[in-house]
Design a protein around this motif. Structure first.
Motif, PDB file in Angstrom:
ATOM      1  N   HIS A 109       7.704 -16.558   0.540  1.00 60.46           N
ATOM      2  CA  HIS A 109       8.442 -17.614  -0.131  1.00 60.46           C
ATOM      3  C   HIS A 109       9.876 -17.543   0.389  1.00 60.46           C
ATOM      4  O   HIS A 109      10.653 -16.663   0.001  1.00 60.46           O
ATOM      5  CB  HIS A 109       8.378 -17.432  -1.654  1.00 60.46           C
ATOM      6  N   VAL A 110      10.206 -18.445   1.298  1.00 64.50           N
ATOM      7  CA  VAL A 110      11.456 -18.363   2.040  1.00 64.50           C
ATOM      8  C   VAL A 110      12.686 -18.463   1.128  1.00 64.50           C
ATOM      9  O   VAL A 110      13.611 -17.650   1.263  1.00 64.50           O
ATOM     10  CB  VAL A 110      11.499 -19.404   3.177  1.00 64.50           C
ATOM     11  N   SER A 112      13.362 -17.492  -1.874  1.00 61.99           N
ATOM     12  CA  SER A 112      13.645 -16.271  -2.641  1.00 61.99           C
ATOM     13  C   SER A 112      13.442 -14.989  -1.826  1.00 61.99           C
ATOM     14  O   SER A 112      13.639 -13.891  -2.352  1.00 61.99           O
ATOM     15  CB  SER A 112      12.770 -16.224  -3.895  1.00 61.99           C
ATOM     16  N   ALA A 113      13.038 -15.101  -0.564  1.00 65.45           N
ATOM     17  CA  ALA A 113      12.791 -13.942   0.315  1.00 65.45           C
ATOM     18  C   ALA A 113      11.796 -12.972  -0.313  1.00 65.45           C
ATOM     19  O   ALA A 113      11.999 -11.764  -0.308  1.00 65.45           O
ATOM     20  CB  ALA A 113      14.095 -13.241   0.687  1.00 65.45           C
ATOM     21  N   THR A 140      12.188  -9.023   4.539  1.00 65.02           N
ATOM     22  CA  THR A 140      12.624  -9.878   3.426  1.00 65.02           C
ATOM     23  C   THR A 140      13.843 -10.697   3.868  1.00 65.02           C
ATOM     24  O   THR A 140      13.698 -11.795   4.375  1.00 65.02           O
ATOM     25  CB  THR A 140      12.913  -9.054   2.153  1.00 65.02           C
ATOM     26  N   GLN A 141      15.056 -10.121   3.742  1.00 64.13           N
ATOM     27  CA  GLN A 141      16.272 -10.878   4.067  1.00 64.13           C
ATOM     28  C   GLN A 141      16.339 -11.277   5.541  1.00 64.13           C
ATOM     29  O   GLN A 141      16.732 -12.398   5.861  1.00 64.13           O
ATOM     30  CB  GLN A 141      17.540 -10.079   3.711  1.00 64.13           C
ATOM     31  N   GLN A 144      13.923 -14.072   6.114  1.00 71.56           N
ATOM     32  CA  GLN A 144      14.471 -15.289   5.516  1.00 71.56           C
ATOM     33  C   GLN A 144      15.530 -15.910   6.435  1.00 71.56           C
ATOM     34  O   GLN A 144      15.520 -17.120   6.684  1.00 71.56           O
ATOM     35  CB  GLN A 144      15.081 -14.967   4.147  1.00 71.56           C
ATOM     36  N   TYR A 145      16.433 -15.093   6.955  1.00 74.87           N
ATOM     37  CA  TYR A 145      17.472 -15.577   7.868  1.00 74.87           C
ATOM     38  C   TYR A 145      16.849 -16.163   9.132  1.00 74.87           C
ATOM     39  O   TYR A 145      17.243 -17.232   9.604  1.00 74.87           O
ATOM     40  CB  TYR A 145      18.441 -14.444   8.226  1.00 74.87           C
ATOM     41  N   ASN A 148      15.133 -19.552   8.117  1.00 78.31           N
ATOM     42  CA  ASN A 148      16.060 -20.594   7.665  1.00 78.31           C
ATOM     43  C   ASN A 148      17.147 -20.929   8.665  1.00 78.31           C
ATOM     44  O   ASN A 148      17.648 -22.048   8.666  1.00 78.31           O
ATOM     45  CB  ASN A 148      16.730 -20.182   6.351  1.00 78.31           C
TER      46      ASN A 148
END
Length: 199
Positions: A109-110, A112-113, A140-141, A144-145, A148
Protein backbone atom coordinates in the motif's frame (compact mmCIF):
# COMPACT_ATOMS: atom_id res chain seq x y z
CA UNK A 1 8.15 -4.47 -14.17
CA UNK A 2 7.34 -8.14 -14.03
CA UNK A 3 9.70 -10.62 -12.41
CA UNK A 4 8.92 -14.33 -12.35
CA UNK A 5 10.95 -16.66 -10.16
CA UNK A 6 10.54 -20.43 -10.27
CA UNK A 7 12.07 -22.31 -7.32
CA UNK A 8 12.45 -26.09 -7.45
CA UNK A 9 14.68 -28.27 -5.26
CA UNK A 10 16.91 -25.37 -4.33
CA UNK A 11 17.28 -24.02 -7.87
CA UNK A 12 15.97 -20.62 -8.96
CA UNK A 13 15.08 -19.69 -12.52
CA UNK A 14 14.35 -16.07 -13.44
CA UNK A 15 12.36 -14.40 -16.21
CA UNK A 16 11.01 -10.91 -16.50
CA UNK A 17 10.54 -7.78 -18.49
CA UNK A 18 9.84 -4.11 -18.09
CA UNK A 19 8.10 -1.57 -20.25
CA UNK A 20 7.90 2.20 -20.45
CA UNK A 21 4.73 3.68 -21.91
CA UNK A 22 3.85 0.29 -23.35
CA UNK A 23 7.24 -0.14 -25.04
CA UNK A 24 9.51 -2.99 -23.95
CA UNK A 25 12.53 -1.52 -22.14
CA UNK A 26 14.30 -4.49 -20.45
CA UNK A 27 14.28 -8.29 -20.64
CA UNK A 28 15.47 -10.75 -17.99
CA UNK A 29 16.12 -14.38 -18.95
CA UNK A 30 18.11 -16.51 -16.52
CA UNK A 31 21.17 -14.46 -15.56
CA UNK A 32 21.00 -12.24 -18.63
CA UNK A 33 19.39 -8.83 -18.47
CA UNK A 34 19.14 -6.77 -21.65
CA UNK A 35 18.34 -3.10 -22.08
CA UNK A 36 16.07 -2.94 -25.14
CA UNK A 37 15.55 0.83 -25.05
CA UNK A 38 18.70 2.93 -24.65
CA UNK A 39 17.63 4.47 -21.32
CA UNK A 40 21.12 4.52 -19.81
CA UNK A 41 24.54 5.16 -21.37
CA UNK A 42 26.74 2.07 -21.81
CA UNK A 43 28.92 2.62 -18.71
CA UNK A 44 25.92 3.17 -16.41
CA UNK A 45 24.16 0.19 -17.99
CA UNK A 46 27.21 -2.04 -17.36
CA UNK A 47 27.06 -1.12 -13.64
CA UNK A 48 23.32 -1.88 -13.52
CA UNK A 49 23.89 -5.26 -15.16
CA UNK A 50 26.50 -6.11 -12.53
CA UNK A 51 24.04 -5.14 -9.77
CA UNK A 52 21.37 -7.42 -11.23
CA UNK A 53 23.77 -10.35 -11.62
CA UNK A 54 24.91 -9.88 -8.00
CA UNK A 55 21.29 -9.78 -6.80
CA UNK A 56 20.36 -12.92 -8.74
CA UNK A 57 23.43 -14.74 -7.40
CA UNK A 58 22.59 -13.77 -3.81
CA UNK A 59 19.00 -14.87 -4.26
CA UNK A 60 20.11 -18.23 -5.67
CA UNK A 61 22.52 -18.82 -2.79
CA UNK A 62 19.85 -18.03 -0.22
CA UNK A 63 17.37 -20.39 -1.85
CA UNK A 64 19.98 -23.15 -1.90
CA UNK A 65 20.69 -22.57 1.80
CA UNK A 66 16.99 -22.77 2.66
CA UNK A 67 16.63 -25.90 0.59
CA UNK A 68 19.40 -27.57 2.59
CA UNK A 69 17.61 -26.63 5.82
CA UNK A 70 14.08 -27.49 4.64
CA UNK A 71 14.07 -29.52 1.43
CA UNK A 72 10.90 -29.42 -0.64
CA UNK A 73 10.07 -31.50 -3.70
CA UNK A 74 7.51 -29.14 -5.14
CA UNK A 75 7.79 -25.97 -7.19
CA UNK A 76 7.16 -22.46 -5.88
CA UNK A 77 6.34 -19.62 -8.28
CA UNK A 78 6.91 -16.03 -7.11
CA UNK A 79 5.69 -13.20 -9.30
CA UNK A 80 6.39 -9.53 -8.57
CA UNK A 81 4.58 -6.88 -10.57
CA UNK A 82 5.38 -3.23 -9.85
CA UNK A 83 5.26 0.14 -11.47
CA UNK A 84 3.34 3.38 -11.79
CA UNK A 85 0.86 5.17 -14.03
CA UNK A 86 0.85 8.85 -14.94
CA UNK A 87 -2.51 10.39 -15.79
CA UNK A 88 -3.10 13.37 -18.14
CA UNK A 89 -4.18 15.57 -15.19
CA UNK A 90 -0.73 15.14 -13.60
CA UNK A 91 -1.69 12.66 -10.90
CA UNK A 92 0.04 9.30 -10.57
CA UNK A 93 -0.73 5.87 -9.15
CA UNK A 94 1.90 3.33 -8.09
CA UNK A 95 1.61 -0.38 -7.32
CA UNK A 96 3.55 -3.45 -6.13
CA UNK A 97 1.82 -6.85 -6.11
CA UNK A 98 3.21 -10.28 -5.29
CA UNK A 99 1.68 -13.66 -6.07
CA UNK A 100 2.80 -17.01 -4.72
CA UNK A 101 1.97 -20.08 -6.78
CA UNK A 102 -0.35 -17.92 -8.90
CA UNK A 103 -2.45 -16.76 -5.93
CA UNK A 104 -2.50 -13.19 -4.60
CA UNK A 105 0.00 -13.17 -1.75
CA UNK A 106 1.00 -9.63 -0.72
CA UNK A 107 0.64 -6.09 -1.98
CA UNK A 108 2.31 -2.86 -1.00
CA UNK A 109 0.00 0.00 0.00
CA UNK A 110 2.06 2.87 -1.36
CA UNK A 111 0.43 5.85 0.49
CA UNK A 112 1.06 4.31 3.93
CA UNK A 113 4.24 2.33 3.03
CA UNK A 114 2.75 -0.87 4.42
CA UNK A 115 2.57 -4.44 3.17
CA UNK A 116 -0.87 -6.08 3.14
CA UNK A 117 -1.72 -9.76 3.00
CA UNK A 118 -3.82 -10.80 0.01
CA UNK A 119 -3.81 -14.58 0.50
CA UNK A 120 -7.38 -15.90 0.88
CA UNK A 121 -7.70 -17.12 4.47
CA UNK A 122 -4.99 -17.58 7.06
CA UNK A 123 -1.54 -18.57 5.88
CA UNK A 124 1.50 -18.53 8.19
CA UNK A 125 3.83 -17.84 5.26
CA UNK A 126 1.94 -14.66 4.32
CA UNK A 127 1.92 -13.40 7.91
CA UNK A 128 5.62 -14.13 8.30
CA UNK A 129 6.58 -12.50 4.99
CA UNK A 130 4.49 -9.42 5.82
CA UNK A 131 6.18 -9.13 9.21
CA UNK A 132 9.66 -9.46 7.68
CA UNK A 133 8.97 -6.91 4.93
CA UNK A 134 7.68 -4.36 7.45
CA UNK A 135 10.96 -4.51 9.42
CA UNK A 136 13.24 -2.76 6.96
CA UNK A 137 13.27 0.78 5.52
CA UNK A 138 14.34 -0.56 2.09
CA UNK A 139 11.09 -2.56 1.84
CA UNK A 140 8.90 0.22 3.27
CA UNK A 141 10.00 3.89 3.02
CA UNK A 142 12.59 3.32 0.28
CA UNK A 143 10.10 1.32 -1.77
CA UNK A 144 7.47 4.03 -1.26
CA UNK A 145 9.95 6.68 -2.47
CA UNK A 146 10.93 4.56 -5.46
CA UNK A 147 7.32 4.01 -6.54
CA UNK A 148 6.06 7.55 -5.83
CA UNK A 149 9.09 9.53 -6.93
CA UNK A 150 11.61 7.60 -9.04
CA UNK A 151 9.07 5.66 -11.09
CA UNK A 152 6.91 8.75 -11.68
CA UNK A 153 9.99 10.84 -12.61
CA UNK A 154 10.97 8.25 -15.21
CA UNK A 155 7.50 8.45 -16.74
CA UNK A 156 7.49 12.25 -16.67
CA UNK A 157 10.88 12.38 -18.38
CA UNK A 158 9.72 9.91 -21.02
CA UNK A 159 6.50 11.88 -21.50
CA UNK A 160 8.51 15.07 -22.03
CA UNK A 161 10.56 13.32 -24.76
CA UNK A 162 7.63 11.68 -26.53
CA UNK A 163 4.83 14.17 -25.88
CA UNK A 164 2.64 11.40 -24.41
CA UNK A 165 1.30 12.37 -21.00
CA UNK A 166 -0.62 9.24 -20.18
CA UNK A 167 1.22 6.01 -19.74
CA UNK A 168 1.94 3.05 -17.54
CA UNK A 169 5.42 2.05 -16.53
CA UNK A 170 6.58 -1.19 -15.09
CA UNK A 171 9.78 0.73 -14.32
CA UNK A 172 13.22 -0.13 -15.59
CA UNK A 173 13.71 -3.75 -14.66
CA UNK A 174 17.10 -3.35 -13.08
CA UNK A 175 16.00 -0.57 -10.72
CA UNK A 176 13.07 -2.62 -9.52
CA UNK A 177 15.21 -5.73 -9.14
CA UNK A 178 17.87 -4.01 -7.08
CA UNK A 179 15.34 -2.29 -4.82
CA UNK A 180 13.13 -5.34 -4.45
CA UNK A 181 15.93 -7.74 -3.55
CA UNK A 182 15.39 -7.58 0.22
CA UNK A 183 11.66 -8.00 -0.28
CA UNK A 184 12.10 -11.15 -2.32
CA UNK A 185 14.73 -12.48 0.04
CA UNK A 186 12.37 -11.91 2.97
CA UNK A 187 9.58 -13.71 1.14
CA UNK A 188 11.88 -16.57 0.18
CA UNK A 189 12.94 -16.87 3.79
CA UNK A 190 9.32 -16.97 4.90
CA UNK A 191 8.33 -19.51 2.29
CA UNK A 192 11.14 -21.91 2.99
CA UNK A 193 11.04 -21.60 6.77
CA UNK A 194 7.27 -21.90 6.91
CA UNK A 195 6.63 -24.72 4.46
CA UNK A 196 7.27 -27.16 7.30
CA UNK A 197 4.54 -25.44 9.32
CA UNK A 198 6.92 -23.96 11.89
CA UNK A 199 5.76 -20.34 11.63
Amino acid sequence: MLQLTRVYRGNSMFRGNASLNGQLSHVLEGNNVTQVLPLEPPDAWARRQDEVITYLGNFRQLVMLFHKERPTDFTHHLCCHLGCRLYPNGTAQSFYEVTLNRTAFLSFHVPSATWERRWPGELPVAAYAQQQLMKYPITTQDLQYFLNTTCVSILQAQSARTGKVSGRSRTPLVLGLVLGSLGLLGMALGIFLCTGGSC
